[in-house]
Design an enzyme around this catalytic site. Structure first.
Site, PDB file in Angstrom:
ATOM      1  N   GLU A 268      11.873  -1.563 -19.083  1.00  0.00           N
ATOM      2  CA  GLU A 268      10.783  -1.631 -20.062  1.00  0.00           C
ATOM      3  C   GLU A 268       9.735  -2.665 -19.638  1.00  0.00           C
ATOM      4  O   GLU A 268       8.563  -2.526 -19.968  1.00  0.00           O
ATOM      5  CB  GLU A 268      11.380  -1.946 -21.436  1.00  0.00           C
TER       6      GLU A 268
ATOM      7  N   HIS B 295       7.360   3.023 -15.649  1.00  0.00           N
ATOM      8  CA  HIS B 295       8.793   3.342 -15.477  1.00  0.00           C
ATOM      9  C   HIS B 295       9.004   4.098 -14.161  1.00  0.00           C
ATOM     10  O   HIS B 295       9.954   3.849 -13.424  1.00  0.00           O
ATOM     11  CB  HIS B 295       9.275   4.250 -16.616  1.00  0.00           C
TER      12      HIS B 295
ATOM     13  N   HIS C  98       2.280   3.896 -19.462  1.00  0.00           N
ATOM     14  CA  HIS C  98       3.616   3.357 -19.752  1.00  0.00           C
ATOM     15  C   HIS C  98       4.685   4.078 -18.920  1.00  0.00           C
ATOM     16  O   HIS C  98       5.459   3.448 -18.193  1.00  0.00           O
ATOM     17  CB  HIS C  98       3.890   3.524 -21.250  1.00  0.00           C
ATOM     18  N   GLU C  99       4.690   5.399 -19.018  1.00  0.00           N
ATOM     19  CA  GLU C  99       5.705   6.167 -18.276  1.00  0.00           C
ATOM     20  C   GLU C  99       5.479   6.018 -16.771  1.00  0.00           C
ATOM     21  O   GLU C  99       6.440   6.000 -16.000  1.00  0.00           O
ATOM     22  CB  GLU C  99       5.694   7.640 -18.688  1.00  0.00           C
TER      23      GLU C  99
HETATM   24 ZN    ZN Z   1       9.491   2.695 -22.101  1.00  0.00          ZN
END
Ligand code: ZN
Length: 505
Positions: A299, A273, A269-270
């Site tokens: 996101e 980003h 997830h990170e």
């Molecule tokens: Zn996030």
């Protein structure tokens, strides 16, 4: 200061560069505090942070900034600016007005209130005592109502708050989006809850050495194309990504020895980003445009990698063997199919941050409806626990046994961040739209993922989304990538198709 056109541009560029550099120093201090700064430095360091923040606030709202903005907004001067400077002026004006429209005394009171209220919230959550937090939340809502009056609004007061996180987003659009999700996702969750084909996720609760978890996280991040020469992976209480400056985008995760899936998916997830921040056009360096265009689009990048790639069968077809090499005992006798089903277990639960990709948007819907009603003065803070529980029952079919696991669970409101929650769902919706667009571009997408060719996907995202930074608005980016406006139908289809198969619905 204002001189001839070129000198004025030079002066303006110097000013925004200075703000950017102070911000870089500030961000590095924050990263340090959250990743292992010695405990005894916290008090002193907070003072440094306070002084730097005040300095940045002063520069962003200075008379000098006001004069530059007035000058460059004059038609004859604006016409001479390139696209980057035009967008920079707009961005600086937004920030300037946001701060300037609030009387300094009032702003100061609010900063003190929110910093106090964050620690009160922490205590209230620990003690499961909503009444302790209630007066603080009431005052925060009151301030926000006054701010909205000062900032101004068109149709709905909540629009003004939404716009800070997702420029262009409105209650009118969100109401339609959530109505569509509600109609299809609530019944889907109910069906899944009744299904007798629930995957077994207990395989993740064996012992997984954190150092080995880290090794596997690094392996996956490398495959995604995260540039370790322009970033690093560390551990913190809550995972986050931070762009400190050009060439320095750091991520963190948190390792639970008895819950393997947590750090793995938070790293992916990170990483999503981080890819965004690492691939912004260097032309935008030194300007406020050198960042993601909105919270929602940001996101979408993390959710795309975490869910559409990281929780797909094809992805693990390529990488499961590597995982079994690192954890041979833990995954002994666990087939690829069983593993895939386990990482996609759906369970209506109480806590948003632990929610799966199907129920997640319902958690957001609860918060959106409450925030919108609070800001439009249709409900009272005192009634929140009851309203919260009723909505959880209606949408997820579960009711928190206490406020700690209910209305007190999230930090956002204690800091006054109203309007932020919808970004999570917007991210999921955008991610599904983006996945659809990628499939059109690469009809052999599944085979590509099977072959481990993730760098082609990364390059595509970089070209279509990342490089633009904040030069384009969220709606412009989505239109150019997908050919249409925001459309939740793709997310609904994606979830229905995927989970019909997993749960044999
Ligand atoms: Zn996030």
């Amino acid at each position: 200061m204002i001189g001839d056109f070129d000198t004025t541009i030079k002066g303006f560029n110097e000013l925004i560069k200075k703000i950017k550099y102070y911000n870089e120093a500030l961000t590095l201090l924050f990263w340090d505090l959250r990743t292992g700064a010695p405990k005894k430095c916290v008090g002193g360091r907070s003072e440094v942070i306070g002084m730097l923040s005040a300095e940045i606030f002063g520069l962003s709202t200075s008379e000098e900034m006001g004069e530059y903005l007035d000058y460059f907004e004059k038609e004859e001067n604006n016409a001479g600016l390139d696209a980057v400077l035009k967008a920079t002026v707009k961005e600086c004006r937004k920030e300037y007005d946001k701060c300037k429209k609030i009387p300094p005394e009032m702003y100061k009171e609010y900063v003190i209130l929110t910093s106090e209220s964050e620690s009160v919230w922490e205590e209230a959550k620990k003690k499961d005592d909503f009444q302790l937090f209630r007066p603080y939340l009431e005052r925060i809502v009151k301030y926000n109502l006054e701010f909205v009056e000062l900032w101004g609004y068109k149709d709905n007061k909540y629009d003004t708050l939404l716009d800070f996180y997702e420029p262009g987003m409105t209650v009118e659009k969100l109401d339609r989006i959530f109505a569509q999700l509600k109609e299809r996702i609530v019944p889907l969750v109910a069906k899944i809850s009744r299904s007798e084909n629930a995957p077994d996720s207990t395989i993740f609760t064996k012992y997984f050495d954190p150092r080995q978890q880290e090794a596997f996280g690094l392996y996956i991040l490398e495959k995604m194309g995260y540039d370790f020469e322009a970033g690093r992976l560390d551990e913190s209480e809550h995972p986050f990504t931070t762009e400190i400056g050009p060439g320095d985008v750091r991520i963190t995760t948190h390792y639970y020895p008895n819950l393997f899936s947590s750090a793995l998916f938070s790293s992916i997830h990170e990483g999503g980003h981080a890819l965004y921040e690492q691939n912004i056009d260097p032309e935008l360096r030194g300007t406020p445009l050198h960042t993601g265009t909105s919270m929602g689009v940001h996101e979408s990048q993390s959710r795309f990698w975490e869910n559409m790639i990281g929780r797909s069968y094809t992805f693990w077809k390529c990488h499961y063997e590597e995982l079994r090499k690192i954890f041979p005992e833990q995954f002994e006798g666990v087939s690829l199919e069983a593993f895939y089903r386990a990482i996609n277990k759906v369970e209506p639960s109480l806590i948003r941050v632990e929610a799966d990709e199907v129920t997640y948007n319902l958690h957001v819907m609860v918060r959106y409806e409450i925030e919108k009603a609070l800001i439009n003065q249709e409900i009272q803070v005192a009634d929140l626990p009851e309203i919260w529980n009723a909505k959880m029952q209606a949408y997820l079919g579960v009711v928190p046994p206490n406020n700690q696991k209910g209305v007190l669970q999230d930090v956002h409101w204690s800091g006054g961040a109203f309007g932020y929650f919808p970004s999570y769902t917007l991210g999921n919706i955008y991610a599904a739209q983006i996945e659809n667009a990628i499939r059109k571009e690469f009809p052999d997408l599944d085979e590509m993922i099977c072959r481990g060719e993730l760098l082609r996907i990364k390059a595509w995202l970089g070209d279509k989304i990342h490089r633009h930074g904040k030069l384009l608005q969220p709606a412009e980016i989505m239109k150019s990538v997908t050919g249409e406006e925001i459309n939740p139908q793709y997310l609904i289809d994606y979830l229905e198709n995927k989970y019909k198969e997993i749960y044999a619905l």
